[in-house]
Design an enzyme around this catalytic site. Structure first.
Site, PDB file in Angstrom:
ATOM      1  N   ASP A  59       0.879  -1.171   0.000  1.00 25.61           N
ATOM      2  CA  ASP A  59       0.000   0.000   0.000  1.00 25.61           C
ATOM      3  C   ASP A  59       0.917   1.222   0.000  1.00 25.61           C
ATOM      4  OD1 ASP A  59      -1.651   2.182   0.556  1.00 25.61           O
ATOM      5  OD2 ASP A  59      -2.936   1.028   1.908  1.00 25.61           O
ATOM      6  N   VAL A  60       1.045   1.869  -1.151  1.00 24.47           N
ATOM      7  CA  VAL A  60       1.996   2.968  -1.295  1.00 24.47           C
ATOM      8  C   VAL A  60       1.588   4.238  -0.557  1.00 24.47           C
ATOM      9  CG1 VAL A  60       3.084   2.143  -3.415  1.00 24.47           C
ATOM     10  CG2 VAL A  60       1.020   3.578  -3.554  1.00 24.47           C
ATOM     11  N   ASN A  86       2.494   5.579 -10.822  1.00 21.52           N
ATOM     12  CA  ASN A  86       1.218   5.431 -11.508  1.00 21.52           C
ATOM     13  C   ASN A  86       0.038   5.238 -10.557  1.00 21.52           C
ATOM     14  OD1 ASN A  86      -0.506   4.784 -13.929  1.00 21.52           O
ATOM     15  ND2 ASN A  86      -0.644   2.872 -12.785  1.00 21.52           N
ATOM     16  N   TYR A 151      -9.768  14.711  -6.524  1.00 23.44           N
ATOM     17  CA  TYR A 151      -8.935  14.188  -7.608  1.00 23.44           C
ATOM     18  C   TYR A 151      -8.165  15.327  -8.271  1.00 23.44           C
ATOM     19  CZ  TYR A 151      -7.631  11.641 -11.849  1.00 23.44           C
ATOM     20  OH  TYR A 151      -6.938  11.061 -12.870  1.00 23.44           O
ATOM     21  N   LYS A 155      -4.133  15.629  -8.403  1.00 27.74           N
ATOM     22  CA  LYS A 155      -3.363  15.646  -9.650  1.00 27.74           C
ATOM     23  C   LYS A 155      -2.614  16.960  -9.836  1.00 27.74           C
ATOM     24  CE  LYS A 155      -4.067  11.455 -10.953  1.00 27.74           C
ATOM     25  NZ  LYS A 155      -2.987  10.495 -11.126  1.00 27.74           N
TER      26      LYS A 155
END
Length: 181
Positions: A59-60, A86, A151, A155
């Site tokens: 789990d990054v 990614n 989101y 980003k």
């Protein structure tokens, strides 16, 4: 033999990137995602293409898990040649509809994870004088839109991280590239 670390590698763009690198001669690919089962499916197709593949469920968004995964990578293959940040998450919602927990989670997945992974390998890449770090961002990181508050913020942050990485590696032989999809 180029070594490539790909986060979010169990599906979608991450799996496609893994398969593309697998077609390269003598590729060594590290696949990272939370889903061990799906990672094994991607790994099988990469191995079938001739790539040496290491699967690391992780789990990054959890720094200690990224550190453990990074140490495993360093022990197996040393500093990677390529890192593909990614891992990402999209949960629709306006600013007022998005819960604090959902906001934090999307920022963790879309920005913080890339910080943890990049930080794990950046100094070694700089000392070696080579490496490429990709940040898979989105048009949402350039132009916000209604209904995607967390989101878009994530980003935008990821694009900023890519830009900072580029500035801090200028002249070191390490490249930082943001891919806007």
């Amino acid at each position: 033999m180029p070594s490539v670390v790909i986060t979010g590698a169990s599906q979608g763009i991450g799996a496609a990137v893994a398969r593309a690198f697998a077609s390269e001669s003598d590729a060594r690919i590290v696949l990272i995602s939370r889903s061990a089962e799906r990672l094994e499916e991607v790994a099988a197709s990469c191995r079938a293409a001739g790539a040496e593949t290491l699967v690391i469920p992780c789990d990054v968004t959890i720094p200690d898990e990224v550190t453990a995964a990074g140490e495993r990578i360093l022990a197996a293959w040393g500093i990677p040649d390529v890192v593909v940040n990614n891992a990402g998450q999209f949960q629709p919602g306006s600013l007022t509809e998005t819960s604090i927990a959902d906001f934090r989670y999307q920022v963790d997945v879309n920005v913080n994870s890339a910080f943890y992974v990049t930080r794990m390998f950046l100094e070694g890449m700089k000392q070696r004088g080579s490496g490429t770090i990709f940040f898979m961002t989105s048009v949402a990181g350039i132009r916000a839109y209604p209904g995607g508050a967390a989101y878009c913020v994530g980003k935008h942050g990821l694009l900023g991280l890519a830009r900072v990485t580029r500035e801090e590696t200028r002249g070191t032989g390490v490249r930082s590239t943001a891919i806007v999809l």
